[in-house]
Design an enzyme around this catalytic site. Structure first.
Site, PDB file in Angstrom:
ATOM      1  N   TYR A 141       0.813  -1.218   0.000  1.00 45.06           N
ATOM      2  CA  TYR A 141       0.000   0.000   0.000  1.00 45.06           C
ATOM      3  C   TYR A 141       0.848   1.271   0.000  1.00 45.06           C
ATOM      4  O   TYR A 141       0.358   2.338  -0.335  1.00 45.06           O
ATOM      5  CB  TYR A 141      -0.932   0.028   1.226  1.00 45.06           C
ATOM      6  N   LYS A 189       4.265 -15.308   2.011  1.00 47.47           N
ATOM      7  CA  LYS A 189       4.232 -16.051   0.745  1.00 47.47           C
ATOM      8  C   LYS A 189       5.691 -16.298   0.369  1.00 47.47           C
ATOM      9  O   LYS A 189       6.170 -15.918  -0.704  1.00 47.47           O
ATOM     10  CB  LYS A 189       3.474 -15.212  -0.313  1.00 47.47           C
ATOM     11  N   ASP A 221      -2.056 -18.345   1.193  1.00 40.65           N
ATOM     12  CA  ASP A 221      -3.161 -19.038   0.515  1.00 40.65           C
ATOM     13  C   ASP A 221      -3.718 -20.171   1.377  1.00 40.65           C
ATOM     14  O   ASP A 221      -4.931 -20.311   1.540  1.00 40.65           O
ATOM     15  CB  ASP A 221      -2.741 -19.529  -0.886  1.00 40.65           C
ATOM     16  N   ASP A 245      -5.136  -7.238   5.798  1.00 38.98           N
ATOM     17  CA  ASP A 245      -6.369  -6.569   5.392  1.00 38.98           C
ATOM     18  C   ASP A 245      -7.382  -7.621   4.954  1.00 38.98           C
ATOM     19  O   ASP A 245      -8.551  -7.639   5.387  1.00 38.98           O
ATOM     20  CB  ASP A 245      -6.038  -5.598   4.241  1.00 38.98           C
ATOM     21  N   ASP A 249     -10.605  -9.455   7.506  1.00 43.38           N
ATOM     22  CA  ASP A 249     -12.000  -9.352   7.054  1.00 43.38           C
ATOM     23  C   ASP A 249     -12.613 -10.742   6.895  1.00 43.38           C
ATOM     24  O   ASP A 249     -13.764 -10.963   7.263  1.00 43.38           O
ATOM     25  CB  ASP A 249     -12.083  -8.617   5.710  1.00 43.38           C
TER      26      ASP A 249
END
Ligand code: NAD
Length: 373
Positions: A141, A189, A221, A245, A249
């Site tokens: 970001y 990852k 994943d 993020d 959620d």
């Protein structure tokens, strides 16, 4: 204990739920003999109306002079025509940035009384109590270069972390895990991304200072799957910005309602505490807003900005009690009708606040009489 708390109630249901959270904090101060002061300040749409700016300088200055900031929610349709940098939400982004917190904490808890509210089966959510620690200031970001080159039809962003940025958020995760069930699951990852290899190596190094905390690494994943398969397996989940993020959620469905979710952002000049939900204009002013997310946010404030663990836990226990007694705001009443659930009482925002206050007073009375014996 003396505590100066900046109150940014904001727009829509923000003032309604924040009012209940402040009442609970006042009760904790009264019962515990603490000196809490509350400084109401303007942020968001109400600030635009009063001053023309979504984050007036007076608000920012007063927040920086406080011990903690408690925020409701911002956002109001009547400002939708303004450019993004002038809207109420711009004030929220600015205050988060100015306070500078780098670790965002988000619990995902399965409340037994609400088990039918989650789309996951009760036997899957049972026992889940996860604390996400998400790095908030780095990664994709914020990394540069970043660009959308419209003439070449290319766009790129940069996922970048320094070792120091990873180490400081990892320390937060290990400190918190050492006071919980002593397990950190670090998400990356690392099979594909160099930045994840740095992340994994740094977290592994930090873990050496916490021999009583178990560290496991999960690829993002497979983590997305494990979270929904066996959420009770996780204690503290440590992630970089983008992965956190998305996963926090995803995990919020374990609890079953947006109105139940608290959050904290720590590590900056002043810690910031806010429920996860927005200003919910569709229910503002109807008395339907669930104040429990804001009340649980107040508990996080006591834990992370004042070290009042016992009082934080007492608020959380009071919330469990009112839910177990069948009290429901509209958002958590929906669909929650398994045969064995207690009779439900539909309550308003203020009624729910009062019920938590009563349950808290009772548990504190019991605690004090136990001390007196
Ligand atoms: P929202 O979170 O406000 O509402 C989403 C849905 O959840 C709505 O149906 C709402 O009624 C319900 N809901 C939310 N909180 C609830 C609560 N405490 N009790 C019961 N039901 C609740 O998200 P949205 O509708 O996408 O956004 C509305 C406004 O809020 C927008 O202006 C948006 O920009 C802003 N927003 C602010 C924040 C924040 O201040 N942190 C976060 C998200 C959205």
């Amino acid at each position: 204990m003396k505590l100066k708390i900046a109150i940014l109630a904001g727009d829509g249901i923000g003032p309604e739920v924040t009012n209940e959270a402040v009442n609970i904090l006042r009760a904790v101060a009264e019962f515990g003999g603490h000196d809490f002061s509350f400084v109401p300040l303007l942020l968001g749409g109400v600030a635009i109306t009063a001053t023309g700016s979504p984050l007036p300088t007076a608000t920012l200055d007063a927040c920086l002079e406080s011990d903690a900031v408690l925020l409701g929610a911002v956002g109001d349709k009547k400002f939708d025509a303004l450019s993004p940098d002038k809207r109420p939400e711009a004030g929220l982004l600015q205050i988060r940035h100015a306070l500078g917190g780098f670790a965002n904490l988000r619990p995902s808890i399965a409340y037994p009384a609400l088990s039918a509210n989650s789309p996951l089966r009760p036997e899957v959510t049972e026992g889940a109590d996860i604390l996400f620690v998400r790095e908030l200031l780095g990664g994709l970001y914020f990394g540069s270069p970043r660009e959308w080159n419209k003439s070449t039809g290319e766009a790129w962003n940069t996922m970048r972390y320094t070792k120091a940025e990873v180490a400081r958020v990892a320390k937060v995760a290990f400190e918190l895990a050492s006071k919980r069930r002593k397990k950190v699951t670090s998400v990356d990852k690392a099979n594909v991304l160099e930045v994840s290899q740095l992340w994994r190596a740094t977290v592994t190094e930090v873990a050496k200072d916490y021999p009583d905390v178990t560290l496991e690494h999960q690829l993002v994943d497979s983590m997305a799957m494990h979270l929904m398969n066996i959420p009770r397996n996780f204690d503290v989940v440590l992630t970089e910005n983008l992965f956190g993020d998305i996963l926090s959620d995803e995990a919020s469905i374990i609890t079953g309602s947006l109105g139940m979710l608290p959050s904290a952002t720590i590590g900056g000049a002043v810690n910031l505490f806010e429920p996860v939900h927005g200003s919910a204009p569709d229910i503002a002013g109807t008395g339907k807003a669930n104040p429990l997310g804001a009340i649980l946010t107040a508990a996080m404030l006591l834990r992370h900005s004042a070290n009042l663990e016992q009082d934080a836990a007492a608020i959380e226990a009071a919330v469990r009690t009112v839910l177990a007694d069948g009290n429901r705001t509209a958002d958590i009443a929906r669909g929650n009708v398994p045969d064995k659930s207690p009779a439900q009482h539909l309550v308003s925002t203020t009624e729910m606040g009062k019920l938590v206050h009563q349950a808290l007073a009772q548990s504190i009375d019991q605690r004090q009489s136990m001390h007196a014996v």
